[in-house]
Design a protein around this motif. Sequence first.
Motif, mmCIF file in Angstrom:
data_model
loop_
_atom_site.group_PDB
_atom_site.id
_atom_site.type_symbol
_atom_site.label_atom_id
_atom_site.label_comp_id
_atom_site.label_asym_id
_atom_site.label_seq_id
_atom_site.Cartn_x
_atom_site.Cartn_y
_atom_site.Cartn_z
ATOM 1 N N PHE A 164 0.853 -1.196 0.000
ATOM 2 C CA PHE A 164 0.000 0.000 0.000
ATOM 3 C C PHE A 164 0.884 1.241 0.000
ATOM 4 N N ILE B 141 -3.008 0.900 -3.724
ATOM 5 C CA ILE B 141 -2.215 -0.321 -3.837
ATOM 6 C C ILE B 141 -1.228 -0.176 -4.990
ATOM 7 N N LYS C 101 -8.175 -0.009 6.021
ATOM 8 C CA LYS C 101 -7.337 0.104 4.829
ATOM 9 C C LYS C 101 -7.195 -1.250 4.131
ATOM 10 N N SER D 155 -8.661 -2.425 0.411
ATOM 11 C CA SER D 155 -7.613 -2.647 -0.587
ATOM 12 C C SER D 155 -7.979 -3.693 -1.626
#
Length: 216
Positions: A17, A93, A125, A129
């Motif tokens: 990330f 990402i 998060k 993702s």
Amino acid sequence: MREDIQKVIIDFDDTLFDAYAFKRELCAAVVRLGFSEEEFWTTYKQTRDHMPGMLSYTFARHAENLISFHPTSTEASVIQKAFEEIIDHQDFIFSDARPLLDFLKSQKKTLILLSLGDTVFQSRKVENSGLVRFFDRIELVDTRKLDVIQLLVDGHEPVYFLNDKALETKEILECYPHWQALLRERADHSLSHYVESGLPYFKDLSDMQAYLMAHK
């Protein structure tokens, strides 16, 4: 890849990330609301580090800290909403993260995500993702990764460890010298940070994947 290594422990922020780009977008959002970049970064660190020995960050507390630092007519709820729009609607990402994870799964490896940070915030998060499907186990910690590693793997088995922090990785390797660690360079760290580690390091994940494919 080495056939004798079955497990791969992977960090999230700045490895899969793009946390640097994410924070820059948060900063841009508060600048549009009348705050300065310096005010953003000062209150970001204040929010993240407010509990000694732990990483603890939330949008709500960061928004409140901004208002306290720079009183304004903007309400904290407006700042928080601007932050949430970013995390919910933008993809941070790295473009080569999914291909790497696909490759590792094709090699029948057990993938473990190990992420350091506020556990509620990190969970959001990770969920957003779209990478959850790749992992056999997800472990989120707010103190030290070393505190939970013994719960994830047998202490004597070799493990691939993919991370971005050289010093943290060296600390872990002191306890698990039989691991193979690979580092992804961070945009906000100098190259010397990685050169001095003596560990293999890569500018991006596609180069890391090529290394794994070539070294058996």
